[in-house]
Design a protein around this motif. Structure first.
Motif, short mmCIF file in Angstrom:
data_model
loop_
_atom_site.label_atom_id
_atom_site.label_comp_id
_atom_site.label_asym_id
_atom_site.label_seq_id
_atom_site.Cartn_x
_atom_site.Cartn_y
_atom_site.Cartn_z
N LEU A 113 0.84 -1.20 0.00
CA LEU A 113 0.00 0.00 0.00
C LEU A 113 0.87 1.25 0.00
O LEU A 113 0.47 2.31 -0.46
CB LEU A 113 -0.90 0.03 1.24
CG LEU A 113 -2.09 -0.91 1.29
CD1 LEU A 113 -2.78 -0.80 2.63
CD2 LEU A 113 -3.07 -0.60 0.17
N PHE A 114 2.06 1.11 0.56
CA PHE A 114 2.97 2.26 0.66
C PHE A 114 4.01 2.25 -0.44
O PHE A 114 4.33 3.27 -1.02
CB PHE A 114 3.66 2.25 2.03
CG PHE A 114 2.70 2.44 3.15
CD1 PHE A 114 2.39 3.71 3.60
CD2 PHE A 114 2.06 1.36 3.73
CE1 PHE A 114 1.48 3.89 4.61
CE2 PHE A 114 1.14 1.54 4.75
CZ PHE A 114 0.86 2.80 5.19
N ILE A 115 4.56 1.05 -0.70
CA ILE A 115 5.60 0.95 -1.71
C ILE A 115 4.94 0.57 -3.02
O ILE A 115 4.81 -0.58 -3.37
CB ILE A 115 6.67 -0.04 -1.26
CG1 ILE A 115 7.27 0.55 0.02
CG2 ILE A 115 7.72 -0.24 -2.32
CD1 ILE A 115 8.16 -0.33 0.78
N LEU A 116 4.48 1.59 -3.72
CA LEU A 116 3.68 1.38 -4.92
C LEU A 116 4.56 1.04 -6.12
O LEU A 116 5.74 1.41 -6.13
CB LEU A 116 2.90 2.66 -5.21
CG LEU A 116 2.09 3.13 -4.03
CD1 LEU A 116 2.17 4.63 -3.91
CD2 LEU A 116 0.67 2.67 -4.16
N ASN B 223 0.67 10.36 -2.01
CA ASN B 223 0.46 11.03 -3.30
C ASN B 223 1.53 12.08 -3.57
O ASN B 223 1.92 12.28 -4.72
CB ASN B 223 -0.91 11.69 -3.33
CG ASN B 223 -1.98 10.70 -3.73
OD1 ASN B 223 -1.68 9.56 -4.07
ND2 ASN B 223 -3.22 11.14 -3.68
N SER B 224 1.97 12.76 -2.52
CA SER B 224 2.95 13.81 -2.76
C SER B 224 4.28 13.22 -3.24
O SER B 224 5.09 13.91 -3.83
CB SER B 224 3.14 14.68 -1.51
OG SER B 224 4.08 14.09 -0.64
N VAL B 225 4.47 11.93 -3.00
CA VAL B 225 5.66 11.27 -3.53
C VAL B 225 5.43 10.80 -4.96
O VAL B 225 6.27 10.95 -5.83
CB VAL B 225 6.05 10.05 -2.65
CG1 VAL B 225 7.18 9.27 -3.30
CG2 VAL B 225 6.45 10.52 -1.27
N VAL B 272 12.72 4.63 2.00
CA VAL B 272 12.87 4.84 3.44
C VAL B 272 11.78 5.79 3.96
O VAL B 272 11.16 5.54 4.99
CB VAL B 272 14.29 5.39 3.76
CG1 VAL B 272 14.39 5.85 5.20
CG2 VAL B 272 15.33 4.30 3.49
N THR B 273 11.52 6.86 3.19
CA THR B 273 10.46 7.79 3.59
C THR B 273 9.12 7.08 3.70
O THR B 273 8.40 7.21 4.70
CB THR B 273 10.33 8.92 2.53
OG1 THR B 273 11.63 9.39 2.22
CG2 THR B 273 9.48 10.05 3.06
N LEU B 274 8.78 6.30 2.65
CA LEU B 274 7.49 5.60 2.66
C LEU B 274 7.45 4.53 3.75
O LEU B 274 6.41 4.31 4.37
CB LEU B 274 7.23 4.95 1.30
CG LEU B 274 6.94 5.92 0.15
CD1 LEU B 274 6.83 5.17 -1.17
CD2 LEU B 274 5.66 6.70 0.41
N VAL B 280 4.37 4.50 10.98
CA VAL B 280 3.49 5.42 11.70
C VAL B 280 2.03 5.02 11.50
O VAL B 280 1.24 4.95 12.44
CB VAL B 280 3.73 6.87 11.22
CG1 VAL B 280 2.70 7.81 11.83
CG2 VAL B 280 5.13 7.31 11.56
N GLN B 281 1.68 4.72 10.26
CA GLN B 281 0.29 4.40 9.93
C GLN B 281 -0.15 3.10 10.58
O GLN B 281 -1.25 3.01 11.11
CB GLN B 281 0.13 4.33 8.40
CG GLN B 281 -1.13 3.65 7.92
CD GLN B 281 -2.35 4.54 8.08
OE1 GLN B 281 -2.30 5.56 8.75
NE2 GLN B 281 -3.45 4.14 7.47
#
Lengths: 273, 292
Positions: A113-116, B223-225, B272-274, B280-281
């Motif tokens: 979900l994060f690493i698209l 999305n900003s990424v 790493v950012t994601l 956190v999520q």
């Protein structure tokens, strides 16, 4: 509420809401204006300006949009079919089966979900090259098929199914796949519809990965075709670019206008879960 | 050997197809990105070789990287709070007894279903110097023309505005869904208590929407990424890198300059950012699941 309906504050608020709506739809309205008028009227908003379909004709003849439409159509169909297949099976596994490593696998799946796929263009390109799938429709679609989002949505939907329904089906002699197809999938129909709408609009609009992995007219989807067509160096005028832009968004836009409620509801369902 | 339980067997069998796909197109490329970042760029004469952290040192010494990182940060700061605030405002309006409500909702939501590339085409015309719509309006108001996309001081801002326009309606939907779950009795109670609409919003509605705000926030950060499609049409990252974002730089490095290892190194920064965002999520989600 009834009293405040007539107050000045309320009036201002309604005005502001409408103004924002106008602002938000203005770019699209403008594209309509430019596309249906001769290019002399691109910035001349004369209400009596003659209407024309010439821009669409020119756009259609300038680039192989028929082929792009076919490619996009094949792409969204392939992606949707793949997503339904992979996500149904995996969602069922996570919803109804106890197996060692399940929670770890689920957590790993959710990482996607994060690493698209967009973020992994560099390495996915190498993998596609290794598989010989550069410049194929399958190459565009494959990274999106085992979608964590879809697996998560269907797992949640399947979890809501009462066990008694499953037991009844088992008594009638259904195996575990029979139960999936006869009980779980029908119950989750609204979720499939919601997920399907979100998926189709996402992949109709997707750009970066298709741009990376395609390099010929035979595979390019509409978005990539439009980007090449509309590039400033192509020297095409505004009216024609607007016409091309409208052609690309037309199928989705018409579907949205016809089924507005379902669209909004689908995006809601997909978001809440 | 203990007998394999049937639920274990079926569970694994059912997960296997998706597992293969995820391994091929998500897990492997993630690991490979890290691995690749430790290698040199191969040429015809000299094949790629292990160079340790040299790519990272190169990145730290690369002024374009810092410019791009700064742009990405501004892009996040510029798009996330504004689009969330506008989304909330839209949802409150559309959820109230507004005349022509369906039409207004449609107007807000439409940008969501347009491809970013198509939207960028339209916005490009707005921003064009002289002939563009913005300059025409400016001239009518007696202001001078301005090259919005060609001026390094406004290029990123133009990109940010287009992004906000594209995203706000999408986030509105989540707020709308959440607003509809607030029981009407609560509103009645507040009215009887004599609470103003202002108090009602800040003391009741806003706190109740907090989980939605967190959800939208995470989405907006992701999305900003990844939302960079419009750069290809509007600025191509220019002028002079003024509007270049991290993922666009990755694309350029890999597919215009063909420096895959450096592109992988830049991708590591994104990963790493994601990854941090995911941690956190997941913590936040855990808390939500507990009181369900």
């Amino acid at each position: 509420m009834t009293r405040s309906n007539f107050s000045l504050g309320r009036l201002l608020e309604v005005g502001a809401a409408w103004l924002l709506a106008l602002l938000w739809i203005a770019p699209l309205l403008y594209a309509f204006w430019a596309a249906f008028h001769p290019s002399a009227y691109v910035t001349n908003f004369d209400l009596l300006a003659p209407l024309t379909l010439e821009n669409f004709k020119v756009a259609w003849s300038f680039a192989p949009f028929d082929r792009y439409f076919l490619n996009t159509f094949l792409l969204v169909t392939l992606v949707l079919a793949g997503q339904f297949f992979f996500c149904t099976l995996a969602g069922y596994a996570f919803a109804r089966f106890e197996f060692p490593g399940r929670d770890l696998l689920f957590a790993l799946t959710l990482l996607q979900l994060f690493i698209l796929p967009e973020v992994l263009i560099v390495e996915n390109y190498r993998i596609m090259a290794g598989l010989g799938l550069i410049d194929t429709i399958a190459g565009i679609g494959l990274p999106y098929m085992a979608s964590a989002f879809g697996i998560f949505l269907l797992r949640q939907a399947f979890k809501q199914v009462p066990r008694e329904l499953e037991d009844a089906a088992r008594v009638e002699g259904c195996g575990f796949l029979g139960v999936l197809l006869r009980v779980y999938v029908p119950v989750a129909k609204p979720v499939y519809l919601a997920y399907g709408l979100v998926s189709v609009s996402t992949h109709w609009n997707n750009f970066l990965w298709p741009l990376v992995v395609t390099n010929s007219v035979d595979t390019r989807p509409l978005t990539v075709g439009l980007a090449i067509f509309g590039a400033p160096e192509s020297g095409v005028n505004w009216a024609v670019i607007s016409a091309a832009t409208l052609m690309v968004i037309a199928p989705l836009l018409i579907a949205f206008l016809l089924f507005q409620r379902q669209f909004v509801q689908s995006f809601m369902t997909a978001g809440i879960k | 050997m203990p007998r394999l339980k049937s639920s274990t067997l079926y569970g694994w069998l059912l997960f296997a197809p998706a597992g293969v796909m995820l391994t091929l197109f998500a897990f492997t490329p993630t690991v490979a990105t890290f691995w690749q970042s430790f290698f040199s760029r191969g040429t015809a004469r000299r094949p790629s070789r292990f160079i340790g952290f040299d790519n990272y040192e190169g990145m730290i010494a690369d002024p374009v990287f810092w410019q791009v990182a700064k742009n990405s940060l501004w892009y996040a700061l510029g798009t996330i709070p504004t689009s969330i605030a506008i989304a909330l405002l839209m949802a409150l309006w559309v959820n109230s007894k507004l005349p022509a409500r369906t039409l207004v909702r449609m107007a807000y939501f439409t940008p969501t279903i347009l491809p970013m590339i198509a939207a960028a085409n339209i916005w490009l015309f707005f921003y064009s110097p002289d002939i563009g719509l913005l300059d025409q309006i400016g001239r009518a108001l007696g202001l001078g023309g301005h090259n919005w996309l060609g001026d390094p001081s406004t290029a990123l801002l133009a990109i940010i505005i287009t992004t906000i326009w594209k995203e706000a309606g999408f986030f509105m939907i989540f707020y709308l869904a959440a607003l509809q779950t607030i029981p009407p009795e609560l509103k009645d109670a507040a009215t009887i208590e004599g609470a103003s609409r202002w108090t009602w919003f800040w003391r009741v509605v806003f706190p109740l929407l907090m989980p939605t705000t967190l959800f939208v926030l995470v989405n907006a950060m992701i999305n900003s990424v990844k939302l960079i499609d419009h750069l290809f049409i509007l600025t191509k990252g220019g002028p002079n890198n003024a509007s270049k974002l991290l993922l666009y730089y990755v694309y350029e490095t890999a597919f215009s300059y063909f420096d895959q290892p450096y592109a992988a190194t830049l991708t590591v920064v994104i990963l790493v950012t994601l990854g941090l965002l995911a941690i956190v999520q997941v913590r936040g989600l855990d808390k939500r699941i507990h009181y369900r």
